[in-house]
Scaffold this active site. Structure first.
Site, PDB file in Angstrom:
ATOM      1  N   GLU A  39      43.198  41.995  54.523  1.00  0.00           N
ATOM      2  CA  GLU A  39      42.752  41.275  53.322  1.00  0.00           C
ATOM      3  C   GLU A  39      43.523  39.973  53.104  1.00  0.00           C
ATOM      4  O   GLU A  39      44.732  39.913  53.274  1.00  0.00           O
ATOM      5  CB  GLU A  39      42.900  42.163  52.079  1.00  0.00           C
ATOM      6  CG  GLU A  39      42.476  41.441  50.797  1.00  0.00           C
ATOM      7  CD  GLU A  39      42.350  42.338  49.577  1.00  0.00           C
ATOM      8  OE1 GLU A  39      41.962  43.509  49.733  1.00  0.00           O
ATOM      9  OE2 GLU A  39      42.646  41.857  48.472  1.00  0.00           O
ATOM     10  N   GLY A  72      34.415  45.475  45.512  1.00  0.00           N
ATOM     11  CA  GLY A  72      33.903  45.352  44.141  1.00  0.00           C
ATOM     12  C   GLY A  72      32.385  45.330  44.093  1.00  0.00           C
ATOM     13  O   GLY A  72      31.788  44.582  43.318  1.00  0.00           O
ATOM     14  N   ASP A  77      41.428  52.968  52.006  1.00  0.00           N
ATOM     15  CA  ASP A  77      41.073  51.795  51.203  1.00  0.00           C
ATOM     16  C   ASP A  77      42.333  51.190  50.574  1.00  0.00           C
ATOM     17  O   ASP A  77      43.119  51.916  49.951  1.00  0.00           O
ATOM     18  CB  ASP A  77      40.087  52.261  50.114  1.00  0.00           C
ATOM     19  CG  ASP A  77      39.450  51.116  49.354  1.00  0.00           C
ATOM     20  OD1 ASP A  77      39.328  50.019  49.921  1.00  0.00           O
ATOM     21  OD2 ASP A  77      39.053  51.340  48.193  1.00  0.00           O
ATOM     22  N   HIS A  78      42.521  49.912  50.724  1.00  0.00           N
ATOM     23  CA  HIS A  78      43.697  49.211  50.164  1.00  0.00           C
ATOM     24  C   HIS A  78      45.009  49.913  50.511  1.00  0.00           C
ATOM     25  O   HIS A  78      45.828  50.211  49.629  1.00  0.00           O
ATOM     26  CB  HIS A  78      43.573  49.061  48.641  1.00  0.00           C
ATOM     27  CG  HIS A  78      42.499  48.105  48.255  1.00  0.00           C
ATOM     28  ND1 HIS A  78      42.620  46.742  48.375  1.00  0.00           N
ATOM     29  CD2 HIS A  78      41.250  48.334  47.791  1.00  0.00           C
ATOM     30  CE1 HIS A  78      41.492  46.166  47.992  1.00  0.00           C
ATOM     31  NE2 HIS A  78      40.650  47.098  47.644  1.00  0.00           N
ATOM     32  N   SER A  90      41.080  55.836  48.631  1.00  0.00           N
ATOM     33  CA  SER A  90      42.205  55.047  48.115  1.00  0.00           C
ATOM     34  C   SER A  90      43.455  55.919  48.203  1.00  0.00           C
ATOM     35  O   SER A  90      43.361  57.140  48.354  1.00  0.00           O
ATOM     36  CB  SER A  90      41.945  54.650  46.665  1.00  0.00           C
ATOM     37  OG  SER A  90      41.961  55.806  45.845  1.00  0.00           O
TER      38      SER A  90
HETATM   39  P1  13P Z   1      33.981  48.964  42.757  1.00  0.00           P
HETATM   40  O1  13P Z   1      34.735  50.104  42.147  1.00  0.00           O
HETATM   41  O2  13P Z   1      33.940  47.780  41.861  1.00  0.00           O
HETATM   42  O3  13P Z   1      32.641  49.370  43.237  1.00  0.00           O
HETATM   43  O4  13P Z   1      34.836  48.477  44.018  1.00  0.00           O
HETATM   44  C1  13P Z   1      35.057  49.347  45.076  1.00  0.00           C
HETATM   45  C2  13P Z   1      35.972  48.761  46.083  1.00  0.00           C
HETATM   46  O5  13P Z   1      35.977  47.583  46.338  1.00  0.00           O
HETATM   47  C3  13P Z   1      36.869  49.680  46.809  1.00  0.00           C
HETATM   48  O6  13P Z   1      37.792  49.005  47.579  1.00  0.00           O
END
Ligand code: 13P
Length: 287
Positions: free
Chosen positions: A135, A208, A84-85, A49
């Site tokens: 996304e 998630g 990530d994101h 992230s």
């Molecule tokens: P969790 O922290 O809920 O496992 O989600 C991780 C995620 O989706 C990272 O982008």
């Protein structure tokens, strides 16, 4: 072997299993993830992230650490290093730093702007041989400062983004980052099914991953999910194992305060969680 996520996800989608994205936070996390992937002969995606990238002093440090670790530990399974994101600016920073895969999270923009920015990044990634995740709809809860309302994706918008030529698509289907609340209504398989019907071969991404019941994970894979993200669950395993070590007073006996000893139970706990997920996702032996 550091590679883009393209091939591993194409194979996963065709073979009806999912590759795990495990978010990394430091050296212990990275080493645990790489060693487990090798032991399980599984492909793996290391998620970073923007917050974790900053924590580890920057994307260049992360890329250098991952590349060196792959070499020093003789990791031969396919490994993708993935933002990530990512924000628009973050994507360019990671491309420059040597990541092999990026996620552009344009879900908070109006769809036309999401399309425009994603399209630009598709061209850049294609030219550099990187994989790109986009996304549509948002993931509920918070992922390291990225907050989403958790609305389900509009399947037509998913098709619009998929048609741009992204490698993988994250569609909000009622999934939430972090722990699921007791009143969670579950994943919207109706949305997932509609998205997969319109996006065909596109590997779909389930964010998630922490706390989603096994039957829902399996059903999601059967409906086209080929990448599942897990972050919080490794953090919880690490914290619980570290707590146990300290509560048992092990840090106070002998040289138990040595960080290599203090962090060892947490490290083993991350490994166990990743192995369990790889088995559930069906990626073991698929390297
Ligand atoms: P969790 O922290 O809920 O496992 O989600 C991780 C995620 O989706 C990272 O982008």
């Amino acid at each position: 072997m550091l590679v883009s996520a393209k091939d591993m996800l194409r194979k996963a989608k065709a073979g009806k299993y999912a590759v795990g994205q495990f978010n990394i936070n430091n050296l212990e996390w990275t080493k645990a993830a790489l060693l487990t992937a090798q032991e399980c002969n599984s492909p793996i995606i290391l998620g970073v992230s923007e917050g974790a990238g900053k924590y580890m002093t920057g994307y260049k440090t992360v890329a250098a650490m991952v590349k060196a670790m792959i070499e020093e530990l003789n990791i031969t399974v396919p490994v993708a290093l993935h933002l990530d994101h990512g924000s628009y600016e973050g994507c360019y920073k990671c491309i420059e730093a040597g990541f092999s895969s990026i996620m552009f999270d344009g879900s908070h923009y109006p769809i036309a702007e999401n399309v425009e920015k994603t399209k630009e990044l598709v061209a850049v990634c294609e030219q550099k041989g990187l994989s790109l995740e986009a996304e549509v709809g948002s993931i509920g809860g918070e992922e390291d400062g990225v907050v989403g309302r958790g609305e389900c994706a509009d399947p037509q918008e998913c098709k619009q983004i998929a048609d741009l030529g992204v490698t993988m698509l994250a569609a909000g289907i009622g999934n939430i980052h972090g722990k699921y609340p007791d009143n969670w209504e579950g994943l919207s398989f109706e949305t997932l099914d509609a998205v997969q019907k319109l996006t065909g071969d596109m590997p779909l991404v389930l964010h998630g991953g922490t706390g989603i019941p096994e039957d829902m994970i399996k059903k999601a894979i059967s409906l086209g999910v080929a990448k599942i993200n897990v972050n919080t669950e490794c953090q919880l395993s690490f914290a619980a194992a570290t707590r146990k070590y300290v509560e048992e007073g092990k840090d106070l006996s002998g040289k138990g305060f040595d960080p290599r000893k203090l962090l060892a139970p947490g490290f083993e706990a991350i490994k166990a969680t990743i192995k369990e997920k790889m088995e559930l996702f069906g990626s073991v032996g698929k390297a």
